[in-house]
Design an enzyme around this catalytic site. Structure first.
Site, PDB file in Angstrom:
ATOM      1  N   LEU A 208       0.831  -1.204   0.000  1.00  0.00           N
ATOM      2  CA  LEU A 208       0.000   0.000   0.000  1.00  0.00           C
ATOM      3  C   LEU A 208       0.866   1.254   0.000  1.00  0.00           C
ATOM      4  O   LEU A 208       0.528   2.250  -0.610  1.00  0.00           O
ATOM      5  CB  LEU A 208      -0.905  -0.040   1.238  1.00  0.00           C
ATOM      6  CG  LEU A 208      -2.236   0.678   1.150  1.00  0.00           C
ATOM      7  CD1 LEU A 208      -3.024   0.242  -0.064  1.00  0.00           C
ATOM      8  CD2 LEU A 208      -3.044   0.414   2.413  1.00  0.00           C
ATOM      9  N   CYS A 209       2.017   1.168   0.693  1.00  0.00           N
ATOM     10  CA  CYS A 209       2.862   2.357   0.782  1.00  0.00           C
ATOM     11  C   CYS A 209       3.487   2.693  -0.576  1.00  0.00           C
ATOM     12  O   CYS A 209       3.678   3.863  -0.905  1.00  0.00           O
ATOM     13  CB  CYS A 209       3.950   2.178   1.836  1.00  0.00           C
ATOM     14  SG  CYS A 209       3.978   0.568   2.576  1.00  0.00           S
ATOM     15  N   THR A 210       3.801   1.672  -1.389  1.00  0.00           N
ATOM     16  CA  THR A 210       4.336   1.942  -2.727  1.00  0.00           C
ATOM     17  C   THR A 210       3.281   2.684  -3.540  1.00  0.00           C
ATOM     18  O   THR A 210       3.578   3.653  -4.241  1.00  0.00           O
ATOM     19  CB  THR A 210       4.688   0.622  -3.442  1.00  0.00           C
ATOM     20  OG1 THR A 210       5.611  -0.076  -2.644  1.00  0.00           O
ATOM     21  CG2 THR A 210       5.281   0.875  -4.806  1.00  0.00           C
TER      22      THR A 210
ATOM     23  N   CYS B 111      -0.870   0.495   6.713  1.00  0.00           N
ATOM     24  CA  CYS B 111       0.166  -0.139   5.897  1.00  0.00           C
ATOM     25  C   CYS B 111       0.945  -1.112   6.758  1.00  0.00           C
ATOM     26  O   CYS B 111       1.849  -0.729   7.501  1.00  0.00           O
ATOM     27  CB  CYS B 111       1.117   0.885   5.278  1.00  0.00           C
ATOM     28  SG  CYS B 111       2.212   0.121   4.071  1.00  0.00           S
TER      29      CYS B 111
END
Lengths: 435, 183
Positions: A208-210, B111
């Site tokens: 998700l962070c990418t 995340c």
């Protein structure tokens, strides 16, 4: 377009080559069970179910009808889309919008004399166990893992180990691009689809962070639009992956993000492909796999040759990516398979017992030897020893009787215990006294 | 195998008589697995669960009250929604408060690698809960979901700490008003 003359004039003539296989013993036939005089008559009476009337299903229906099966049912909930016509050859442009199962059944019935095909235009989950019990063989041409797991669990749960006939073999075909597989499951005897679940490559997920920070590929931009931008802006109440306006919105968002990070390659088609997780279907792969599946159906029902399944190989994989390669092997059954390794055992209970008494009896049972059993029924939490909040909520149930809690003869309960972290038990309630 | 089929009809008849009473309720694999995961959950003193409907164990709320680290003294809550294909799909976890954290965005998305790309069916709910707990002990600036918070953490840890305190008291950080989570 085909005139009646195109068919052989008489039935024996028409099935001449098939009957050579069905009626004569060969080097591979099993002398113990093969009786050539019986096969044709029995195949005439056999009911066989085809699940899916799509890319594989069209091939399977045609192949089964031409292999001498007479009573075929087909189930599919989908309607025909124009994009199906390149490979789903039982459909024509005029059929777009009609039920796949109905059109496919009608087409094959018209082309192959003497075959009866019954269409079911619904979800497989709409049919109950009695429906599936009516078939001697099930052939799947599905594109979803969920549907496969459902039918697999249904067929495995149908097994009653006292009755030989409750074992309905499942033949499963699957394709993805140039790759495919054909496999046979004899419920509870050979490894089931749930045992083999790790054979499916999982969909590669991007962190998700990418997506949120620095995308590197056009797919990241599309996923960002799909997962993050959509939730923030909610341009429509619910995402409909088949609505061009919705996909168009995602495409514009992804495109803007791609520009921002100087990434090229975001197109409308890519957006649709990523969001709907489309894998291109290849007609030739479908026909290879469907042929393999129908071969197994013929072998299982005629005993003319050893089939996939029992006792050895049960899985045939095919790859057309680099030339052609196939490999057939035995996928072992998993002891801890949640579907076929854990069948419900009968448990004698008195409906007048309190739940507390049932929990105590589970702890005392030598076969289970549980210390802190937690008990649930389908859709009902009876008693959980942990977490604390759930324990408090379910504690009052311990005082209530089983019949009071709505439990009925034949209902299943699931029992778990932290002392046996890797096993859980399923019991089928058998009432010793009628309530 | 042929012999099996000729016998099957008789069995069906007998079966139909037995099942006349009605449909049997069966326990699904996902339900059983969640039941097992819940019964071996170790929550300790800093966490507790709440089940709005005890019969539906697939959705619940987890409360975390970190007793050390920068987020000490606050109570955070997460909704857990477990998909029907669990454990082949990870649980869906979302923070219910708007909090200032580099790995949790303003909508509550988290995340955490095992909630997405690194999820495996062998992992259980305990692993997820330990992961969430760890996020409050060691916020991670290299995998940011809230870029501003990550930048603060990277450039000046003291400023970040102050911002955490301010946000947890319901104050504003960088133009955003956060939810009061301090007890």
């Amino acid at each position: 377009m085909a005139s009646a003359q195109a068919y052989p004039s008489s039935e024996p003539e028409r099935w001449k080559y098939l009957d050579r296989i069905r009626t004569r013993a060969g080097p591979f036939t099993n002398d113990g069970i093969f009786d050539g005089s019986m096969v044709a008559g029995q195949m005439d009476k056999m009911k066989i179910l085809v699940i899916g009337a799509g890319g594989l299903g069209c091939e399977i229906l045609k192949n089964l009808a031409l292999s001498g099966f007479k009573d075929i049912h087909v189930i599919d909930m989908d309607t025909i889309d124009i994009s199906n016509l390149n490979r789903q050859f039982l459909f024509r442009q005029a059929d777009v919008g009609s039920s796949k199962a109905e059109v496919a059944a009608r087409f094959v019935e018209q082309r192959v004399r003497g075959v009866r095909i019954t269409p079911h235009n619904c979800r497989i989950q709409d049919k109950d166990e009695d429906f599936y019990m009516g078939f001697q063989l099930v052939v799947c041409g599905l594109d979803s893992i969920e549907a496969r797991r459902w039918i697999n669990a249904t067929l495995v749960n149908m097994v009653d180990d006292a009755v030989e006939d409750s074992y309905t073999p499942l033949i499963d075909g699957g394709t993805e691009g140039f790759k495919g597989q054909a496999r046979v499951v004899i419920p509870t005897i050979t490894s089931c689809l749930e045992c083999q679940l790790d054979m499916h490559a999982p969909r590669a997920a991007v962190p998700l962070c990418t997506l949120a920070t620095i995308p590197r590929q056009p797919e990241h931009c599309v996923e960002w639009a799909h997962v993050i931008a959509w939730d923030q802006e909610k341009p429509f109440p619910e995402l409909d992956k088949d609505d061009p306006a919705h996909i168009g919105w995602l495409y514009q968002k992804a495109l803007a993000r791609a520009h921002e990070f100087r990434i090229s390659g975001v197109t409308y088609a890519l957006t649709q492909g990523v969001v709907k997780n489309i894998i291109p279907a290849i007609a030739a792969t479908n026909s290879v796999i469907a042929a393999a599946c129908c071969n197994e159906a013929l072998k299982i029902s005629s005993s003319c040759a050893p089939a996939l399944g029992y006792p050895d190989d049960n899985y045939m994989m095919y790859s057309g990516n680099d030339a052609i390669y196939t490999y057939t092997f035995k996928h072992e059954q998993k002891d801890d398979c949640p579907v076929c390794g854990n069948l419900a055992r009968e448990l004698d209970v008195d409906p007048a017992w309190t739940l507390g008494e049932l929990v105590e009896s589970l702890a005392a049972r030598p076969a289970a030897q549980l210390r802190k059993p937690s008990v649930r029924a389908a859709g009902k939490t009876l008693y959980m020893q942990s977490p604390a909040s759930l324990e408090a909520q379910t504690r009052p149930n311990l005082e209530r009787t089983l019949s009071d809690l709505g439990l009925r003869e034949g209902d299943e309960i699931g029992v778990t215990d932290p002392a046996f972290a890797t096993v859980s038990f399923k019991f089928k309630l058998k009432f010793t006294k009628k309530s | 195998m042929l012999k099996i089929w000729s016998m099957k009809k008789d069995q069906q008849k007998a079966d139909n008589e037995n099942t006349a009473a009605g449909k049997k309720k069966k326990v699904t694999a996902a339900q059983l697995r969640v039941q097992r995961d819940l019964s071996e959950l170790s929550l300790g003193d800093t966490m507790r669960t709440e089940f709005p409907d005890p019969d539906d164990i697939l959705s619940f709320i987890l409360f975390i009250e970190p007793d050390e680290g920068m987020y000490r003294g606050s109570r955070f809550s997460f909704t857990f929604n477990i998909p029907p294909h669990f454990p082949h799909e990870p649980p869906k976890v979302q923070c219910r408060e708007k909090i200032y954290h580099p790995n949790i965005d303003l909508e509550g998305k988290v995340c955490l690698n095992i909630l997405r790309e690194d999820w495996k069916p062998v992992l259980n709910l305990n692993a997820v809960i330990v992961g969430l707990q760890f996020l409050f002990l060691e916020p991670n600036a290299s995998d940011p979901l809230n870029k501003e918070a990550a930048e603060d953490l990277r450039t000046n840890r003291e400023v970040f700490k102050r911002n955490v305190r301010a946000a947890m008291s319901g104050g504003r950080v960088g133009g955003v008003t956060f939810d009061k989570t301090i007890k």
